[in-house]
Design an enzyme around this catalytic site. Structure first.
Site, PDB file in Angstrom:
ATOM      1  N   PRO A   2      50.257   3.016  36.477  1.00 15.74           N
ATOM      2  CA  PRO A   2      51.239   2.963  35.399  1.00 15.74           C
ATOM      3  C   PRO A   2      50.720   3.641  34.140  1.00 15.74           C
ATOM      4  O   PRO A   2      49.536   3.544  33.809  1.00 15.74           O
ATOM      5  CB  PRO A   2      51.452   1.462  35.178  1.00 15.74           C
ATOM      6  CG  PRO A   2      50.254   0.815  35.775  1.00 15.74           C
ATOM      7  CD  PRO A   2      49.864   1.673  36.926  1.00 15.74           C
ATOM      8  N   GLU A   3      51.597   4.347  33.460  1.00  8.84           N
ATOM      9  CA  GLU A   3      51.222   5.039  32.243  1.00  8.84           C
ATOM     10  C   GLU A   3      51.699   4.248  31.030  1.00  8.84           C
ATOM     11  O   GLU A   3      52.252   3.150  31.156  1.00  8.84           O
ATOM     12  CB  GLU A   3      51.783   6.459  32.265  1.00  8.84           C
ATOM     13  CG  GLU A   3      51.232   7.291  33.423  1.00  8.84           C
ATOM     14  CD  GLU A   3      51.542   8.773  33.279  1.00  8.84           C
ATOM     15  OE1 GLU A   3      51.823   9.229  32.164  1.00  8.84           O
ATOM     16  OE2 GLU A   3      51.514   9.473  34.302  1.00  8.84           O
ATOM     17  N   HIS A 104      48.224 -12.125  47.208  1.00 11.68           N
ATOM     18  CA  HIS A 104      48.186 -11.121  46.145  1.00 11.68           C
ATOM     19  C   HIS A 104      48.501 -11.706  44.770  1.00 11.68           C
ATOM     20  O   HIS A 104      48.462 -10.985  43.772  1.00 11.68           O
ATOM     21  CB  HIS A 104      49.163  -9.994  46.455  1.00 11.68           C
ATOM     22  CG  HIS A 104      48.887  -9.298  47.746  1.00 11.68           C
ATOM     23  ND1 HIS A 104      47.613  -9.005  48.173  1.00 11.68           N
ATOM     24  CD2 HIS A 104      49.726  -8.848  48.727  1.00 11.68           C
ATOM     25  CE1 HIS A 104      47.665  -8.403  49.347  1.00 11.68           C
ATOM     26  NE2 HIS A 104      48.936  -8.300  49.709  1.00 11.68           N
ATOM     27  N   ARG A 123      46.170  -4.195  45.496  1.00  9.87           N
ATOM     28  CA  ARG A 123      44.987  -3.341  45.640  1.00  9.87           C
ATOM     29  C   ARG A 123      43.796  -3.833  44.814  1.00  9.87           C
ATOM     30  O   ARG A 123      42.678  -3.354  44.998  1.00  9.87           O
ATOM     31  CB  ARG A 123      45.339  -1.903  45.240  1.00  9.87           C
ATOM     32  CG  ARG A 123      46.501  -1.328  46.028  1.00  9.87           C
ATOM     33  CD  ARG A 123      46.716   0.121  45.684  1.00  9.87           C
ATOM     34  NE  ARG A 123      48.004   0.610  46.176  1.00  9.87           N
ATOM     35  CZ  ARG A 123      48.427   1.862  46.046  1.00  9.87           C
ATOM     36  NH1 ARG A 123      47.666   2.747  45.434  1.00  9.87           N
ATOM     37  NH2 ARG A 123      49.599   2.224  46.507  1.00  9.87           N
ATOM     38  N   LYS A 166      38.686  24.707  21.598  1.00  6.31           N
ATOM     39  CA  LYS A 166      38.549  24.240  22.981  1.00  6.31           C
ATOM     40  C   LYS A 166      39.068  25.293  23.959  1.00  6.31           C
ATOM     41  O   LYS A 166      40.205  25.747  23.858  1.00  6.31           O
ATOM     42  CB  LYS A 166      39.313  22.927  23.184  1.00  6.31           C
ATOM     43  CG  LYS A 166      38.669  21.734  22.480  1.00  6.31           C
ATOM     44  CD  LYS A 166      39.329  20.443  22.885  1.00  6.31           C
ATOM     45  CE  LYS A 166      38.646  19.256  22.227  1.00  6.31           C
ATOM     46  NZ  LYS A 166      37.232  19.102  22.672  1.00  6.31           N
TER      47      LYS A 166
END
Length: 293
Positions: A2-3, A104, A123, A166
């Protein structure tokens, strides 16, 4: 994984059940997730009141009225379920099945007010740690994070200063959490498309010789803020097994312009390009080679 928009959506879903409420009981059903639980995890939280539930980059930060702050990360598959008065709210038109296997359900918080908050993580890449609330700026996971992409602090000037000199690609620079915190692969692809910038462009080209912002830098800052705001408003993207605390599916994935749209037509008006996928630093990048320069 997830972001930022997904984590912010989770924060907003948990806040009504947590902020201002005490931890009545805390149950960790295994000794570890990605990391072992802190010593006396239950004892250090039970009885404490949640002062605020914040987010920093992709971390959830529970500030309490005690010396410890609870720092949580969802990992690849972590999610929360909020049950109150025997019911689990699940409004909205789109839903995905929640994992209900007891194996879980690793952490359970019973909160003052009657809410039960269950952390489920098949997980087990997520984690929960306790940090010194008075010295959070020194916490190793937080101290080197860059600016948040959700406010006016993210500007063309800041991007120019961060990217000046950069030679790395623009995509790699945007994923550097020490420069801009919380950006992930999905929203970097979407923001670069909105700004019409190639992910392969050198990051340093967004600064002038004097170090000021180019028009590209200003355009990129505006695109990042907009795509993050739109994704938060839509409830995130909810790819695979991530979901909101009420089980509802995020909507933003239905408006992806380039992400996961390889070989499809570019959605930029009057552009005849086709979305391509390349691999940069082991991650898939989706972009239009015609209008992103």
């Amino acid at each position: 994984m997830p972001e930022l928009p997904e984590v912010e959506t989770v924060r907003r879903g948990l806040a009504p059940a947590m902020e201002g409420r005490r931890f009545l009981s805390v149950e960790a059903r295994r000794p570890d997730l990605r990391f072992p639980f802190p010593e006396r995890f239950r004892e250090r939280l039970e009885g404490r009141r949640v002062v605020s539930l914040d987010r920093r980059a992709k971390y959830l930060l529970v500030r309490t009225d005690g010396p410890d702050a609870l720092l949580m990360h969802l990992g690849m598959s972590g999610s929360f379920r909020v049950d109150q008065r025997g019911e689990t709210a699940s409004p909205g038109a789109f839903h995905i099945p929640r994992s209900k296997a007891a194996a879980h359900d690793h952490v359970v918080f019973d909160m003052e007010g009657g809410a039960r908050i269950t952390y489920n993580d098949p997980r087990r890449f997520g984690f929960m740690i306790l940090a010194d609330a008075a010295r959070l700026e020194e916490q190793p996971l937080l101290k080197n994070l860059g600016v948040e992409p959700t406010g006016n602090a993210l500007s063309g000037d800041l991007i120019a200063a961060a990217f000046r000199g950069k030679a790395t690609s623009l995509k790699a620079a945007l994923l550097d959490q020490t420069l801009i915190a919380g950006l992930g692969n999905i929203y970097v692809c979407e923001a670069l498309w909105r700004a019409h910038l190639s992910p392969r462009r050198q990051a340093g080209t967004l600064a002038t010789a004097a170090g000021g912002p180019t028009a590209r830098a200003t355009r990129l800052a505006e695109a990042i803020r907009a795509v993050i705001a739109d994704a938060i408003a839509a409830g995130g993207s909810t790819l695979r097994d991530h979901a909101q605390p009420n089980g509802e599916l995020g909507y933003f994935q239905h408006t992806f312009a380039v992400y996961d749209r390889e070989h499809e037509p570019c959605r930029t008006p009057n552009c005849r390009g086709t979305v391509q996928r390349i691999v940069q630093n082991g991650r898939s990048t989706f972009f239009c080679p015609v209008c992103q320069r």
